[in-house]
Design an enzyme around this catalytic site. Structure first.
Site, PDB file in Angstrom:
ATOM      1  N   GLY A  11      -7.159   9.480  -1.928  1.00 19.03           N
ATOM      2  CA  GLY A  11      -6.869  10.671  -2.746  1.00 19.03           C
ATOM      3  C   GLY A  11      -5.371  10.828  -2.942  1.00 19.03           C
ATOM      4  O   GLY A  11      -4.608  10.684  -1.990  1.00 19.03           O
ATOM      5  N   ALA A  22      11.394   6.412  -2.380  1.00 19.18           N
ATOM      6  CA  ALA A  22      12.177   6.114  -1.177  1.00 19.18           C
ATOM      7  C   ALA A  22      11.962   4.667  -0.725  1.00 19.18           C
ATOM      8  O   ALA A  22      12.909   4.001  -0.287  1.00 19.18           O
ATOM      9  CB  ALA A  22      11.808   7.094  -0.063  1.00 19.18           C
ATOM     10  N   ARG A  72     -10.082   4.268  -4.579  1.00 21.93           N
ATOM     11  CA  ARG A  72     -10.748   3.935  -3.313  1.00 21.93           C
ATOM     12  C   ARG A  72     -11.546   2.675  -3.613  1.00 21.93           C
ATOM     13  O   ARG A  72     -12.640   2.743  -4.159  1.00 21.93           O
ATOM     14  CB  ARG A  72     -11.652   5.086  -2.866  1.00 21.93           C
ATOM     15  CG  ARG A  72     -10.869   6.350  -2.518  1.00 21.93           C
ATOM     16  CD  ARG A  72     -11.748   7.436  -1.937  1.00 21.93           C
ATOM     17  NE  ARG A  72     -10.952   8.541  -1.430  1.00 21.93           N
ATOM     18  CZ  ARG A  72     -10.909   9.759  -1.973  1.00 21.93           C
ATOM     19  NH1 ARG A  72     -11.642  10.041  -3.014  1.00 21.93           N
ATOM     20  NH2 ARG A  72     -10.162  10.700  -1.450  1.00 21.93           N
ATOM     21  N   ASP A 103      -6.523   7.752   6.308  1.00 20.54           N
ATOM     22  CA  ASP A 103      -7.113   6.870   7.324  1.00 20.54           C
ATOM     23  C   ASP A 103      -7.885   5.687   6.726  1.00 20.54           C
ATOM     24  O   ASP A 103      -7.861   4.588   7.283  1.00 20.54           O
ATOM     25  CB  ASP A 103      -7.954   7.644   8.344  1.00 20.54           C
ATOM     26  CG  ASP A 103      -9.069   8.440   7.701  1.00 20.54           C
ATOM     27  OD1 ASP A 103      -9.086   8.550   6.446  1.00 20.54           O
ATOM     28  OD2 ASP A 103      -9.932   8.940   8.434  1.00 20.54           O
ATOM     29  N   THR A 126      -1.778  12.443   2.448  1.00 17.01           N
ATOM     30  CA  THR A 126      -3.063  13.092   2.139  1.00 17.01           C
ATOM     31  C   THR A 126      -2.861  14.590   2.289  1.00 17.01           C
ATOM     32  O   THR A 126      -2.098  15.024   3.158  1.00 17.01           O
ATOM     33  CB  THR A 126      -4.206  12.634   3.078  1.00 17.01           C
ATOM     34  OG1 THR A 126      -5.263  13.617   3.022  1.00 17.01           O
ATOM     35  CG2 THR A 126      -3.796  12.514   4.525  1.00 17.01           C
ATOM     36  N   ASP A 128      -5.013  16.505   3.432  1.00 16.28           N
ATOM     37  CA  ASP A 128      -5.880  16.997   4.507  1.00 16.28           C
ATOM     38  C   ASP A 128      -5.179  17.193   5.853  1.00 16.28           C
ATOM     39  O   ASP A 128      -5.675  17.913   6.718  1.00 16.28           O
ATOM     40  CB  ASP A 128      -7.072  16.040   4.719  1.00 16.28           C
ATOM     41  CG  ASP A 128      -7.922  15.880   3.465  1.00 16.28           C
ATOM     42  OD1 ASP A 128      -7.895  16.789   2.623  1.00 16.28           O
ATOM     43  OD2 ASP A 128      -8.594  14.835   3.326  1.00 16.28           O
ATOM     44  N   ASP A 130      -5.083  15.213   8.275  1.00 16.93           N
ATOM     45  CA  ASP A 130      -6.023  14.810   9.339  1.00 16.93           C
ATOM     46  C   ASP A 130      -5.665  13.457   9.954  1.00 16.93           C
ATOM     47  O   ASP A 130      -6.552  12.661  10.260  1.00 16.93           O
ATOM     48  CB  ASP A 130      -7.460  14.773   8.770  1.00 16.93           C
ATOM     49  CG  ASP A 130      -7.586  13.828   7.583  1.00 16.93           C
ATOM     50  OD1 ASP A 130      -6.546  13.404   7.024  1.00 16.93           O
ATOM     51  OD2 ASP A 130      -8.721  13.499   7.208  1.00 16.93           O
ATOM     52  N   ARG A 172     -11.712  17.829   3.727  1.00 12.39           N
ATOM     53  CA  ARG A 172     -12.725  16.887   4.208  1.00 12.39           C
ATOM     54  C   ARG A 172     -13.318  17.408   5.522  1.00 12.39           C
ATOM     55  O   ARG A 172     -13.832  18.510   5.528  1.00 12.39           O
ATOM     56  CB  ARG A 172     -12.116  15.500   4.377  1.00 12.39           C
ATOM     57  CG  ARG A 172     -13.123  14.380   4.228  1.00 12.39           C
ATOM     58  CD  ARG A 172     -12.454  13.039   4.371  1.00 12.39           C
ATOM     59  NE  ARG A 172     -11.748  12.648   3.175  1.00 12.39           N
ATOM     60  CZ  ARG A 172     -12.319  12.028   2.142  1.00 12.39           C
ATOM     61  NH1 ARG A 172     -13.593  11.732   2.190  1.00 12.39           N
ATOM     62  NH2 ARG A 172     -11.630  11.707   1.090  1.00 12.39           N
TER      63      ARG A 172
END
Ligand code: F6P
Length: 324
Positions: A11, A22, A72, A103, A126, A128, A130, A172
């Site tokens: 995503g 960078a 993806r 991940d 991301t 998220d 996470d 998620r």
């Protein structure tokens, strides 16, 4: 290393462009060539890449999305797909890759590096948040600000019409976005996957709010919450059990992934990506860069994948106190 490749995968998130910039500029600074691959792993499989120099990344530090696009890739999950990607990198004389993503990206990168001996470094991008090994991922801060701004607007209607709003946010399986935006926007309740509040406690809490004199309320619902009902069913359930509430649902969706990155995300992306290139030039491989306590650190991709970035449960307590 003569030539480093960079791609964005999974995503998209605001700040990915600042990260690409960078990487490219750090390569230029160290007189190393840089190749940008389109659509993540899929572009590596298709050999879809361009040479990038310091000028290729002008005026993108402030742009959302990713100029390299993202995907993806299902094909990269196969051995053949990865072999094709390795073959293309060899032909393009790319010696190492910087993978900007979450991940799924790191898992793919780890297998790829093990199978083909091509060094990779992961940069966590991301919304998220996470990912283990970093307190912040690129895009999370911008997404939080987007969510808070949206809930501020919803609150205007909630209070004008004495309504109860259920606002579903992304994340998620993780509740970082819900928890922090919920506190930032002053939500009455926050439902996250890490802590199942349960339907009874939700009803109790909403009833208490009503008795305490609140005429409108906001409940932030993380898309992965475990209460057992989707956000629309939840609103219906509450209406049936607490008929005095006029409940509505708002699903924020992909507006959370877009927009100009916040200054925090631009600085984070810049710091992480400079470090990622320097690690590769230093002969390091299969690491993920992260920011812990405002310092740029690295850990193995393996650790990043096996560890779990846990939420700060004290924030739930803070939320409960403040929604009195
Ligand atoms: O990982 C980022 C994320 O936006 C999640 O919060 C969400 O669950 C998912 O991606 C949505 O994916 P897609 O854009 O493929 O629908």
């Amino acid at each position: 290393l003569k030539r480093i490749g960079v791609m964005t995968s999974g995503g998209d998130s605001p700040g990915m462009n600042a990260a690409i910039r960078a990487v490219v500029r750090t390569c230029a600074y160290y007189h190393t060539e840089c190749a940008g691959f389109y659509r993540g792993f899929q572009g590596m499989i298709d050999g879809d890449c361009i040479n990038m120099n310091a000028r290729s990344v002008r005026n993108i530090v402030n742009q959302g999305g990713t100029i390299l696009q993202s995907a993806r890739s299902k094909q990269f999950l196969t051995k053949e797909g990865r072999a094709q990607a390795a073959q293309n990198l060899k032909e393009q004389e790319v010696d190492a890759m910087i993978l900007i993503g979450g991940d799924g990206t790191f898992r793919g990168g780890q297998v790829f590096s093990q199978e083909h001996g091509i060094p990779v470094i992961g940069v966590p991008g991301t919304i998220d948040n996470d990912i283990y090994g970093t307190h912040y991922t690129i895009g999370y801060d911008t997404a939080l600000n987007t969510v808070v701004e949206a809930i501020d607007k919803i609150r205007d209607t909630a209070s004008s019409h004495n309504r109860l709003f259920f606002v579903e946010v992304m994340g998620r399986d993780a509740g970082f976005i819900a928890l922090n935006s919920g506190i930032g926007a002053g939500a009455e309740e926050i439902l996250i996957p890490e802590e199942d509040l349960g339907l009874d406690r939700l009803l109790d809490s909403l009833e208490r709010s009503r008795r305490a004199g609140k005429t409108s309320s906001i409940v932030v619902v993380s898309e992965g919450d475990k209460i057992g009902k989707n956000v629309f069913e939840l609103a219906e359930y509450v209406k049936e059990n607490l008929p005095f509430y006029d409940a509505r649902v708002s699903v924020l969706g992909h507006i959370q992934r877009g927009g100009r990155p916040s200054c925090f995300d631009r600085v984070l992306a810049s710091r992480l990506s400079v470090k990622a290139v320097e690690l590769l030039l230093d002969g390091k491989k299969d690491l993920m860069v992260g920011m812990l306590n405002n310092e740029i650190e690295s850990c193995s991709l393996d650790q990043a994948l096996k560890g779990k970035h846990t939420i700060n449960k004290d924030l739930l307590r803070i939320s409960e106190i403040l929604s009195t």
